[in-house]
Design an enzyme around this catalytic site. Sequence first.
Site, PDB file in Angstrom:
ATOM      1  N   TYR A 133    -109.018 -33.201 -37.138  1.00 49.11           N
ATOM      2  CA  TYR A 133    -108.707 -31.979 -37.885  1.00 49.11           C
ATOM      3  C   TYR A 133    -109.638 -31.850 -39.080  1.00 49.11           C
ATOM      4  O   TYR A 133    -110.305 -32.811 -39.476  1.00 49.11           O
ATOM      5  CB  TYR A 133    -107.244 -31.968 -38.328  1.00 49.11           C
ATOM      6  CG  TYR A 133    -106.942 -32.904 -39.477  1.00 49.11           C
ATOM      7  CD1 TYR A 133    -106.866 -34.272 -39.283  1.00 49.11           C
ATOM      8  CD2 TYR A 133    -106.740 -32.417 -40.772  1.00 49.11           C
ATOM      9  CE1 TYR A 133    -106.598 -35.132 -40.340  1.00 49.11           C
ATOM     10  CE2 TYR A 133    -106.461 -33.269 -41.826  1.00 49.11           C
ATOM     11  CZ  TYR A 133    -106.388 -34.620 -41.610  1.00 49.11           C
ATOM     12  OH  TYR A 133    -106.122 -35.469 -42.645  1.00 49.11           O
ATOM     13  N   HIS A 202    -103.808 -43.348 -20.548  1.00 46.68           N
ATOM     14  CA  HIS A 202    -104.586 -43.621 -21.760  1.00 46.68           C
ATOM     15  C   HIS A 202    -106.033 -43.167 -21.650  1.00 46.68           C
ATOM     16  O   HIS A 202    -106.583 -42.599 -22.582  1.00 46.68           O
ATOM     17  CB  HIS A 202    -104.521 -45.114 -22.102  1.00 46.68           C
ATOM     18  CG  HIS A 202    -103.195 -45.506 -22.683  1.00 46.68           C
ATOM     19  ND1 HIS A 202    -102.033 -45.500 -21.943  1.00 46.68           N
ATOM     20  CD2 HIS A 202    -102.847 -45.904 -23.924  1.00 46.68           C
ATOM     21  CE1 HIS A 202    -101.022 -45.879 -22.719  1.00 46.68           C
ATOM     22  NE2 HIS A 202    -101.491 -46.130 -23.927  1.00 46.68           N
ATOM     23  N   LYS A 248    -111.677 -38.203 -39.098  1.00 45.95           N
ATOM     24  CA  LYS A 248    -110.527 -37.445 -39.611  1.00 45.95           C
ATOM     25  C   LYS A 248    -109.542 -37.196 -38.468  1.00 45.95           C
ATOM     26  O   LYS A 248    -109.335 -36.064 -38.008  1.00 45.95           O
ATOM     27  CB  LYS A 248    -110.996 -36.145 -40.259  1.00 45.95           C
ATOM     28  CG  LYS A 248    -110.030 -35.623 -41.311  1.00 45.95           C
ATOM     29  CD  LYS A 248    -110.704 -34.633 -42.226  1.00 45.95           C
ATOM     30  CE  LYS A 248    -109.752 -33.907 -43.145  1.00 45.95           C
ATOM     31  NZ  LYS A 248    -108.849 -34.733 -43.926  1.00 45.95           N
ATOM     32  N   GLU A 280    -108.902 -45.515 -51.266  1.00 44.82           N
ATOM     33  CA  GLU A 280    -108.743 -44.054 -51.358  1.00 44.82           C
ATOM     34  C   GLU A 280    -107.263 -43.744 -51.286  1.00 44.82           C
ATOM     35  O   GLU A 280    -106.425 -44.638 -51.095  1.00 44.82           O
ATOM     36  CB  GLU A 280    -109.498 -43.344 -50.237  1.00 44.82           C
ATOM     37  CG  GLU A 280    -108.964 -43.656 -48.846  1.00 44.82           C
ATOM     38  CD  GLU A 280    -109.599 -42.808 -47.731  1.00 44.82           C
ATOM     39  OE1 GLU A 280    -110.158 -41.741 -48.023  1.00 44.82           O
ATOM     40  OE2 GLU A 280    -109.507 -43.243 -46.568  1.00 44.82           O
ATOM     41  N   LEU A 304    -112.527 -42.065 -45.733  1.00 42.63           N
ATOM     42  CA  LEU A 304    -113.038 -40.780 -45.271  1.00 42.63           C
ATOM     43  C   LEU A 304    -114.096 -40.314 -46.270  1.00 42.63           C
ATOM     44  O   LEU A 304    -113.863 -40.357 -47.483  1.00 42.63           O
ATOM     45  CB  LEU A 304    -111.908 -39.745 -45.201  1.00 42.63           C
ATOM     46  CG  LEU A 304    -112.360 -38.413 -44.609  1.00 42.63           C
ATOM     47  CD1 LEU A 304    -112.460 -38.513 -43.090  1.00 42.63           C
ATOM     48  CD2 LEU A 304    -111.444 -37.287 -45.006  1.00 42.63           C
TER      49      LEU A 304
END
Length: 385
Positions: A133, A202, A248, A280, A304
């Site tokens: 996303y 999977h 992400k 973070e 990230l």
Amino acid sequence: MVARGVGGDAARRPLVGERLHGVARPAQLERPRLLQVLALEEQLGAGGAVERLVAQHRRAAHQALDTRGGGAHVGEGGQLGHDCRIVAQVVHPGVVAVSQPRMLVHLDGAVLPLEQARISPQDRGFLFADGLYEVGLAWRGRLLLWPEHERRMQAGLRAIRLPLDTAPLARAGEELLRANGLLAGFAVLYVQVTRGAAPRAHGFPEPAVPPTVYMTARPHRLHEEAFVEAGVSAARVPDPRWARCDVKSTALLANVLAQQQAHEAGAWEALFVRDGVTLEGSHTNLFVVRGGELWTYPPCNYVLEGVTRNVVLALARDLGIVVRDGVEALVDPAAADEVFLTGTTTEVLPVVRIDGRDVGLGAPGPLTRRLRAAYLARLDELAGR
Ligand code: PDD
């Protein structure tokens, strides 16, 4: 910045029957399907008029916000809640009806009302969190910093081996902003891509199935200065995430649990700690100021690489601030002179307390203020304001 409360029809009193568009932040669930409108903000053309309209009729009990359109998320004190578009109408002298227009979303090339959007229970996003996303900022219907978001998404798609042409996303996103009437003020675009729907197994579906592309657009407001001035608190938590935090991924369970833990401890953000180093936040990047120098975890598979982070680093270098390449100051961030967070919806936000310990003087520090001001100026520049 745009002056607030200045609207073309500022002095005019709205007529009975007239519909005015605005933005509200629902904060408290009053009874099923009714929300109390706490804040109305000038964002859309006549938003200031909506605010005045409701102010004029404040005695007429609470303004009812009908949530039939769906999409309103109710959060505490408005902090966690999303803004939503509203339409206010004087239905009778002294009575204002406030309703929420239908929220339109993008699903696989179509724009449709949220309640009509259907995703298969076999979608691999649902079954495996097999997707990515992005969250991007827009101003007056135009995406800001989208090339940076798109580059990160492309890198993520390569990492998870999901072939997708990202070029049409920007136009589709701006179309969605327009469809939702988000052509004034800030808005946030959410874009999610998954490996599509297929019987649960999977390995990748064979043959491959079309990816699912889903987008939402919401109005957005920058933080109130009083909120920034107060600063936020943070709580450190062990980092249980996988070793590809640079991707992400929609697999955010560790971030969800961390944020909830922080929330229950009265903190605004959780800070992930791995091998004794604070990396973070659950949805933000972390910066530390020590001796006038700036520290943030170097881009790698454990964090990230935030778009906001990179903008702030470039601004810091332009301002002649030394950016250190290392992690020493991140071992005990509460001992630093200043700490702040960055993120698309977080902006540059001072952290004044970590695990109950004051950071510096327990108030936003000078470098944080400078960088926040520079970041807001950069947003203005990008927006052409
Ligand atoms: N979060 N680190 C993590 C783990 C994040 O989830 C985010 C963004 C950031 C900041 O990245 P950027 O500056 O590109 O927004 C750092 C988004 C906003 C979210 O999950 O809603």
